[in-house]
Scaffold this motif. Structure first.
Motif, PDB file in Angstrom:
ATOM      1  N   LYS A 166      75.991  47.005 -59.745  1.00  0.00           N
ATOM      2  CA  LYS A 166      74.967  46.144 -59.144  1.00  0.00           C
ATOM      3  C   LYS A 166      75.554  44.746 -59.108  1.00  0.00           C
ATOM      4  O   LYS A 166      75.757  44.109 -60.145  1.00  0.00           O
ATOM      5  CB  LYS A 166      73.695  46.185 -59.997  1.00  0.00           C
ATOM      6  N   LEU A 167      75.911  44.278 -57.909  1.00  0.00           N
ATOM      7  CA  LEU A 167      76.503  42.952 -57.770  1.00  0.00           C
ATOM      8  C   LEU A 167      75.491  41.864 -58.124  1.00  0.00           C
ATOM      9  O   LEU A 167      74.293  42.020 -57.882  1.00  0.00           O
ATOM     10  CB  LEU A 167      77.003  42.739 -56.341  1.00  0.00           C
ATOM     11  N   ASP A 168      75.988  40.764 -58.658  1.00  0.00           N
ATOM     12  CA  ASP A 168      75.119  39.637 -59.005  1.00  0.00           C
ATOM     13  C   ASP A 168      74.392  39.095 -57.778  1.00  0.00           C
ATOM     14  O   ASP A 168      73.293  38.557 -57.887  1.00  0.00           O
ATOM     15  CB  ASP A 168      75.929  38.505 -59.653  1.00  0.00           C
ATOM     16  N   ASP A 169      75.007  39.260 -56.606  1.00  0.00           N
ATOM     17  CA  ASP A 169      74.402  38.758 -55.374  1.00  0.00           C
ATOM     18  C   ASP A 169      73.391  39.721 -54.756  1.00  0.00           C
ATOM     19  O   ASP A 169      72.798  39.407 -53.727  1.00  0.00           O
ATOM     20  CB  ASP A 169      75.490  38.418 -54.358  1.00  0.00           C
ATOM     21  N   GLY A 170      73.208  40.919 -55.352  1.00  0.00           N
ATOM     22  CA  GLY A 170      72.159  41.804 -54.868  1.00  0.00           C
ATOM     23  C   GLY A 170      72.536  43.245 -54.600  1.00  0.00           C
ATOM     24  O   GLY A 170      71.960  44.150 -55.193  1.00  0.00           O
ATOM     25  N   PRO A 171      73.485  43.514 -53.693  1.00  0.00           N
ATOM     26  CA  PRO A 171      73.769  44.905 -53.334  1.00  0.00           C
ATOM     27  C   PRO A 171      74.365  45.722 -54.486  1.00  0.00           C
ATOM     28  O   PRO A 171      74.939  45.169 -55.428  1.00  0.00           O
ATOM     29  CB  PRO A 171      74.800  44.780 -52.212  1.00  0.00           C
ATOM     30  N   THR A 172      74.207  47.028 -54.393  1.00  0.00           N
ATOM     31  CA  THR A 172      74.841  47.967 -55.308  1.00  0.00           C
ATOM     32  C   THR A 172      75.971  48.651 -54.563  1.00  0.00           C
ATOM     33  O   THR A 172      75.783  49.103 -53.421  1.00  0.00           O
ATOM     34  CB  THR A 172      73.823  49.011 -55.819  1.00  0.00           C
ATOM     35  N   ILE A 173      77.143  48.730 -55.187  1.00  0.00           N
ATOM     36  CA  ILE A 173      78.306  49.334 -54.548  1.00  0.00           C
ATOM     37  C   ILE A 173      78.886  50.422 -55.434  1.00  0.00           C
ATOM     38  O   ILE A 173      78.629  50.460 -56.636  1.00  0.00           O
ATOM     39  CB  ILE A 173      79.401  48.282 -54.245  1.00  0.00           C
ATOM     40  N   ALA A 201      79.805  35.635 -48.115  1.00  0.00           N
ATOM     41  CA  ALA A 201      80.792  36.036 -49.115  1.00  0.00           C
ATOM     42  C   ALA A 201      80.062  36.303 -50.426  1.00  0.00           C
ATOM     43  O   ALA A 201      79.334  35.450 -50.929  1.00  0.00           O
ATOM     44  CB  ALA A 201      81.834  34.938 -49.304  1.00  0.00           C
ATOM     45  N   LEU A 202      80.249  37.506 -50.971  1.00  0.00           N
ATOM     46  CA  LEU A 202      79.598  37.900 -52.218  1.00  0.00           C
ATOM     47  C   LEU A 202      80.568  37.750 -53.379  1.00  0.00           C
ATOM     48  O   LEU A 202      81.743  38.122 -53.272  1.00  0.00           O
ATOM     49  CB  LEU A 202      79.126  39.354 -52.131  1.00  0.00           C
ATOM     50  N   ARG A 203      80.067  37.219 -54.495  1.00  0.00           N
ATOM     51  CA  ARG A 203      80.896  37.072 -55.690  1.00  0.00           C
ATOM     52  C   ARG A 203      81.356  38.443 -56.168  1.00  0.00           C
ATOM     53  O   ARG A 203      80.608  39.414 -56.109  1.00  0.00           O
ATOM     54  CB  ARG A 203      80.103  36.418 -56.822  1.00  0.00           C
ATOM     55  N   GLY A 204      82.545  38.509 -56.674  1.00  0.00           N
ATOM     56  CA  GLY A 204      83.078  39.756 -57.202  1.00  0.00           C
ATOM     57  C   GLY A 204      82.684  39.964 -58.649  1.00  0.00           C
ATOM     58  O   GLY A 204      83.543  40.120 -59.514  1.00  0.00           O
ATOM     59  N   SER A 205      81.388  39.977 -58.924  1.00  0.00           N
ATOM     60  CA  SER A 205      80.921  40.192 -60.284  1.00  0.00           C
ATOM     61  C   SER A 205      79.595  40.935 -60.258  1.00  0.00           C
ATOM     62  O   SER A 205      78.832  40.846 -59.300  1.00  0.00           O
ATOM     63  CB  SER A 205      80.753  38.856 -61.020  1.00  0.00           C
ATOM     64  N   GLY A 206      79.362  41.686 -61.330  1.00  0.00           N
ATOM     65  CA  GLY A 206      78.125  42.438 -61.420  1.00  0.00           C
ATOM     66  C   GLY A 206      78.050  43.221 -62.710  1.00  0.00           C
ATOM     67  O   GLY A 206      78.860  43.024 -63.625  1.00  0.00           O
ATOM     68  N   SER A 207      77.078  44.125 -62.784  1.00  0.00           N
ATOM     69  CA  SER A 207      76.849  44.941 -63.974  1.00  0.00           C
ATOM     70  C   SER A 207      77.040  46.411 -63.647  1.00  0.00           C
ATOM     71  O   SER A 207      76.549  46.895 -62.622  1.00  0.00           O
ATOM     72  CB  SER A 207      75.423  44.734 -64.488  1.00  0.00           C
ATOM     73  N   LEU A 208      77.712  47.106 -64.533  1.00  0.00           N
ATOM     74  CA  LEU A 208      77.954  48.535 -64.364  1.00  0.00           C
ATOM     75  C   LEU A 208      76.640  49.297 -64.522  1.00  0.00           C
ATOM     76  O   LEU A 208      75.908  49.087 -65.487  1.00  0.00           O
ATOM     77  CB  LEU A 208      78.967  49.011 -65.411  1.00  0.00           C
ATOM     78  N   ILE A 209      76.353  50.162 -63.567  1.00  0.00           N
ATOM     79  CA  ILE A 209      75.171  51.018 -63.657  1.00  0.00           C
ATOM     80  C   ILE A 209      75.586  52.368 -64.243  1.00  0.00           C
ATOM     81  O   ILE A 209      74.962  52.888 -65.153  1.00  0.00           O
ATOM     82  CB  ILE A 209      74.509  51.207 -62.275  1.00  0.00           C
ATOM     83  N   ALA A 210      76.672  52.935 -63.694  1.00  0.00           N
ATOM     84  CA  ALA A 210      77.155  54.236 -64.147  1.00  0.00           C
ATOM     85  C   ALA A 210      78.621  54.369 -63.776  1.00  0.00           C
ATOM     86  O   ALA A 210      79.126  53.653 -62.907  1.00  0.00           O
ATOM     87  CB  ALA A 210      76.349  55.348 -63.499  1.00  0.00           C
ATOM     88  N   SER A 211      79.294  55.307 -64.434  1.00  0.00           N
ATOM     89  CA  SER A 211      80.688  55.583 -64.102  1.00  0.00           C
ATOM     90  C   SER A 211      80.965  57.067 -64.279  1.00  0.00           C
ATOM     91  O   SER A 211      80.245  57.758 -65.009  1.00  0.00           O
ATOM     92  CB  SER A 211      81.641  54.759 -64.972  1.00  0.00           C
ATOM     93  N   ALA A 212      82.002  57.531 -63.589  1.00  0.00           N
ATOM     94  CA  ALA A 212      82.405  58.932 -63.699  1.00  0.00           C
ATOM     95  C   ALA A 212      83.917  59.020 -63.601  1.00  0.00           C
ATOM     96  O   ALA A 212      84.536  58.326 -62.798  1.00  0.00           O
ATOM     97  CB  ALA A 212      81.761  59.760 -62.593  1.00  0.00           C
ATOM     98  N   ARG A 213      84.496  59.875 -64.416  1.00  0.00           N
ATOM     99  CA  ARG A 213      85.943  60.103 -64.414  1.00  0.00           C
ATOM    100  C   ARG A 213      86.217  61.290 -63.505  1.00  0.00           C
ATOM    101  O   ARG A 213      85.620  62.363 -63.668  1.00  0.00           O
ATOM    102  CB  ARG A 213      86.417  60.387 -65.836  1.00  0.00           C
ATOM    103  N   VAL A 214      87.088  61.116 -62.524  1.00  0.00           N
ATOM    104  CA  VAL A 214      87.450  62.166 -61.581  1.00  0.00           C
ATOM    105  C   VAL A 214      88.758  62.798 -62.058  1.00  0.00           C
ATOM    106  O   VAL A 214      89.760  62.111 -62.203  1.00  0.00           O
ATOM    107  CB  VAL A 214      87.611  61.592 -60.150  1.00  0.00           C
TER     108      VAL A 214
END
Length: 146
Positions: A98-105, A58-71
């Motif tokens: 970039k999730l605190d637990d490692g993966p980027t989503i 189970a991965l924590r639901g927290s992380g840092s924004l890398i980039a965003s785009a408005r569709v």
């Protein structure tokens, strides 16, 4: 009782360190320690191990924004494919986190003003209602941390 739109990807229950936020269903390779999302059984992306080496995490639901785009223009999924779910309407914001637990989503963002979003900004998971009928259906999104 609410139901999750994609129960294979996330859970209502948080992690021990973040019980108040929904968790993501990822995995970890017991051989090399690589953490990934979503959970899969094909093999570790780093060392290639499979089977019992790939364990649910189970991965924590927290992380840092890398980039965003408005569709602004979007070709929605046909209504018949998800009759009980409101179609996603533009404009909406997609973020890479970039999730605190490692993966980027890559995920949908809510409660975020496009101009206010900044790289490295803290983001948290949030379940939002997406049902179109009497059923309560929730889907995972990320929102700026307060």
């Amino acid at each position: 009782m609410p139901e999750l739109l994609k129960p294979d990807l996330y859970a209502l229950k948080g992690t021990t360190s973040a019980p108040e936020r929904p968790s993501l269903k990822g995995g970890k390779c017991a051989h090399c320690g690589f953490v990934f999302f979503p959970m899969q059984g094909y093999g570790c992306e780093v060392c290639g191990r499979s089977g019992d080496c790939l364990q649910s995490l189970a991965l924590r639901g927290s992380g840092s924004l890398i980039a965003s785009a408005r569709v602004h223009m979007h070709n929605p999924v046909p209504a018949a494919a998800m009759a009980d779910v409101k179609p996603l309407e533009a404009p909406f914001t997609v973020g890479t986190i970039k999730l605190d637990d490692g993966p980027t989503i890559r995920t949908l963002l809510v409660d975020a003003k496009e101009r206010a979003l900044k790289p490295r900004q803290r983001m948290m998971s949030k379940l939002v209602p997406v049902g179109s009928g009497a059923r309560t259906i929730l889907d995972l999104r990320f929102t700026p941390a307060s």
